[in-house]
Scaffold this active site. Sequence first.
Site, PDB file in Angstrom:
ATOM      1  N   CYS A   1     -43.792 -19.592   7.175  1.00  0.00           N
ATOM      2  CA  CYS A   1     -44.725 -20.022   8.223  1.00  0.00           C
ATOM      3  C   CYS A   1     -45.740 -18.933   8.540  1.00  0.00           C
ATOM      4  CB  CYS A   1     -43.936 -20.385   9.482  1.00  0.00           C
ATOM      5  SG  CYS A   1     -44.962 -20.965  10.844  1.00  0.00           S
ATOM      6  N   CYS A  54     -51.527 -31.217  19.093  1.00  0.00           N
ATOM      7  CA  CYS A  54     -50.479 -30.271  18.725  1.00  0.00           C
ATOM      8  C   CYS A  54     -50.751 -28.979  19.514  1.00  0.00           C
ATOM      9  CB  CYS A  54     -50.554 -30.033  17.219  1.00  0.00           C
ATOM     10  SG  CYS A  54     -49.379 -28.850  16.625  1.00  0.00           S
ATOM     11  N   CYS A  93     -49.318 -28.160   9.540  1.00  0.00           N
ATOM     12  CA  CYS A  93     -48.087 -27.505  10.011  1.00  0.00           C
ATOM     13  C   CYS A  93     -47.914 -26.155   9.356  1.00  0.00           C
ATOM     14  CB  CYS A  93     -46.855 -28.306   9.624  1.00  0.00           C
ATOM     15  SG  CYS A  93     -46.804 -29.908  10.328  1.00  0.00           S
ATOM     16  N   GLU A 121     -54.446 -21.557  19.090  1.00  0.00           N
ATOM     17  CA  GLU A 121     -55.067 -22.748  18.531  1.00  0.00           C
ATOM     18  C   GLU A 121     -54.332 -24.002  18.981  1.00  0.00           C
ATOM     19  OE1 GLU A 121     -56.721 -21.067  14.323  1.00  0.00           O
ATOM     20  OE2 GLU A 121     -54.578 -21.392  14.417  1.00  0.00           O
ATOM     21  N   CYS A 172     -45.293 -15.572  17.058  1.00  0.00           N
ATOM     22  CA  CYS A 172     -43.933 -16.120  17.080  1.00  0.00           C
ATOM     23  C   CYS A 172     -42.970 -15.031  16.614  1.00  0.00           C
ATOM     24  CB  CYS A 172     -43.841 -17.319  16.143  1.00  0.00           C
ATOM     25  SG  CYS A 172     -42.250 -18.178  16.231  1.00  0.00           S
ATOM     26  N   CYS A 212     -39.736 -17.185  10.380  1.00  0.00           N
ATOM     27  CA  CYS A 212     -39.439 -18.124   9.292  1.00  0.00           C
ATOM     28  C   CYS A 212     -40.317 -17.696   8.117  1.00  0.00           C
ATOM     29  CB  CYS A 212     -39.756 -19.560   9.699  1.00  0.00           C
ATOM     30  SG  CYS A 212     -38.767 -20.132  11.087  1.00  0.00           S
TER      31      CYS A 212
HETATM   32  N1  SAH Z   1     -41.319 -23.190  16.249  1.00  0.00           N
HETATM   33  C1  SAH Z   1     -41.164 -24.616  16.214  1.00  0.00           C
HETATM   34  C2  SAH Z   1     -42.482 -25.388  16.173  1.00  0.00           C
HETATM   35  C3  SAH Z   1     -43.543 -24.925  15.234  1.00  0.00           C
HETATM   36  S1  SAH Z   1     -43.942 -25.573  13.708  1.00  0.00           S
HETATM   37  C4  SAH Z   1     -40.293 -25.000  15.044  1.00  0.00           C
HETATM   38  O1  SAH Z   1     -39.962 -24.142  14.251  1.00  0.00           O
HETATM   39  O2  SAH Z   1     -39.899 -26.164  14.959  1.00  0.00           O
HETATM   40  C5  SAH Z   1     -43.773 -27.238  13.495  1.00  0.00           C
HETATM   41  C6  SAH Z   1     -43.139 -27.581  12.137  1.00  0.00           C
HETATM   42  O3  SAH Z   1     -43.924 -27.116  11.009  1.00  0.00           O
HETATM   43  C7  SAH Z   1     -41.769 -26.925  11.971  1.00  0.00           C
HETATM   44  O4  SAH Z   1     -40.870 -27.843  11.439  1.00  0.00           O
HETATM   45  C8  SAH Z   1     -42.067 -25.829  10.965  1.00  0.00           C
HETATM   46  O5  SAH Z   1     -40.923 -25.414  10.300  1.00  0.00           O
HETATM   47  C9  SAH Z   1     -43.072 -26.504  10.058  1.00  0.00           C
HETATM   48  N2  SAH Z   1     -43.795 -25.591   9.198  1.00  0.00           N
HETATM   49  C10 SAH Z   1     -43.986 -24.273   9.334  1.00  0.00           C
HETATM   50  N3  SAH Z   1     -44.712 -23.783   8.307  1.00  0.00           N
HETATM   51  C11 SAH Z   1     -44.993 -24.840   7.508  1.00  0.00           C
HETATM   52  C12 SAH Z   1     -45.742 -24.982   6.317  1.00  0.00           C
HETATM   53  N4  SAH Z   1     -46.366 -23.957   5.763  1.00  0.00           N
HETATM   54  N5  SAH Z   1     -45.827 -26.219   5.766  1.00  0.00           N
HETATM   55  C13 SAH Z   1     -45.236 -27.282   6.360  1.00  0.00           C
HETATM   56  N6  SAH Z   1     -44.548 -27.209   7.504  1.00  0.00           N
HETATM   57  C14 SAH Z   1     -44.411 -25.994   8.072  1.00  0.00           C
END
Ligand code: SAH
Length: 352
Positions: free
Chosen positions: A125, A111, A340, A90, A118, A122
């Site tokens: 996420c 984006c 995000c 996406e 991934c 985390c």
């Molecule tokens: N892998 C990279 C980029 C992907 S996500 C990273 O970790 O930075 C981009 C941002 O969205 C990151 O800061 C991530 O931690 C955040 N993110 C992930 N899940 C989220 C959620 N459910 N709500 C808000 N931000 C989130």
Amino acid sequence: MKFNKPLLIDHPFEDWVWNDVPKFRKEQVRKWIFEKEKLNWNQMFNLPKSMKEKLEEKFDLMPMEKVQVQGSRDTTQKFLWILRDNQLIESVLIPATIGTKGIRASRLTLCVSTQVGCALQCKFCASGLDGLKRNLTTGEIVGQILLARKEAGKRIDNIVFMGMGEPLANLPALLPALDQILSPKGLGIGARHLTLSTSGLAPKIIELAKYPAQIRLAISLHGGDDETRSKIMPINDRYSIDELFEACEKFIQKRKKMITLEYILIKGVNDDLRQAELLARHSRRLNAKVNLIPYNEVDGLNWKRPSRAKIKAFHKRVEKGDVPGVTLRMEKGFDIDAACGQLRLRKKTSAD
Ligand code: SAH
């Protein structure tokens, strides 16, 4: 993952691709791809058939097809693409108005995803829920921008590598993609309009520092101390906050560029004022801006967003910490799961 043929836009400017093709023909192909977004040999009507056949034998042009576009009430759009091996990724197109009073301008940000799934796991996420399927190729990264620009019908101003995947885990494909995005012969987007977000792969941050352009770096911090960060980001057990910051310092020194600390606020996990104070301290140490992101809730995960009052209090406490800058990012595209952390690995269903 091996495809039968590479994509032409995996290596569009490399000499070996163009062996016996005259220079002006190469320029014609470049224009079709990067100026007109025509990723189809049949549409390149000014090229000799024999030349097209030769190239077609060696390369694919179209990196992906559009499966679905979802429009959000806030005008954010999410594109679901199917790749040549049927994997789905996406990208999210986010319009914004910038400027104050007098002069206002609209800007388009895309984006972009860098991996299918991934590996980082985390805990909050959606993107890592089913693990990592594979890295995207250079052409699949650039292709998202070309095809989204075609859909939008206008120039894309900013690129954020904040879609699915960990960009720094895919540097061999990402760096050549950056070359194409930055090059006036490619997409011609200025380095200051590219932001790469990482969960904190410290050695790769040092590697990225060697890349000569002034791209922006954002670090997903999400915890003020190792104990809090490790609870939600397993990567912290590999690279502690201190190791991560040492790498950031090297990056800042080498690139002479401020970085951003991203901090999502999750209820009862990292939203107390002690964490705000630690975050402010880190931000001062690195002279980094802070970007606070209230958590976007994810189907199937139990993390919650703190109350408005709690978010405000946290924001204020960071502000009071004499940091170089702090902003609160309100989510875009929440109603279409495009905010995000809501991009997840999907399988094609008959509903798509
Ligand atoms: N892998 C990279 C980029 C992907 S996500 C990273 O970790 O930075 C981009 C941002 O969205 C990151 O800061 C991530 O931690 C955040 N993110 C992930 N899940 C989220 C959620 N459910 N709500 C808000 N931000 C989130």
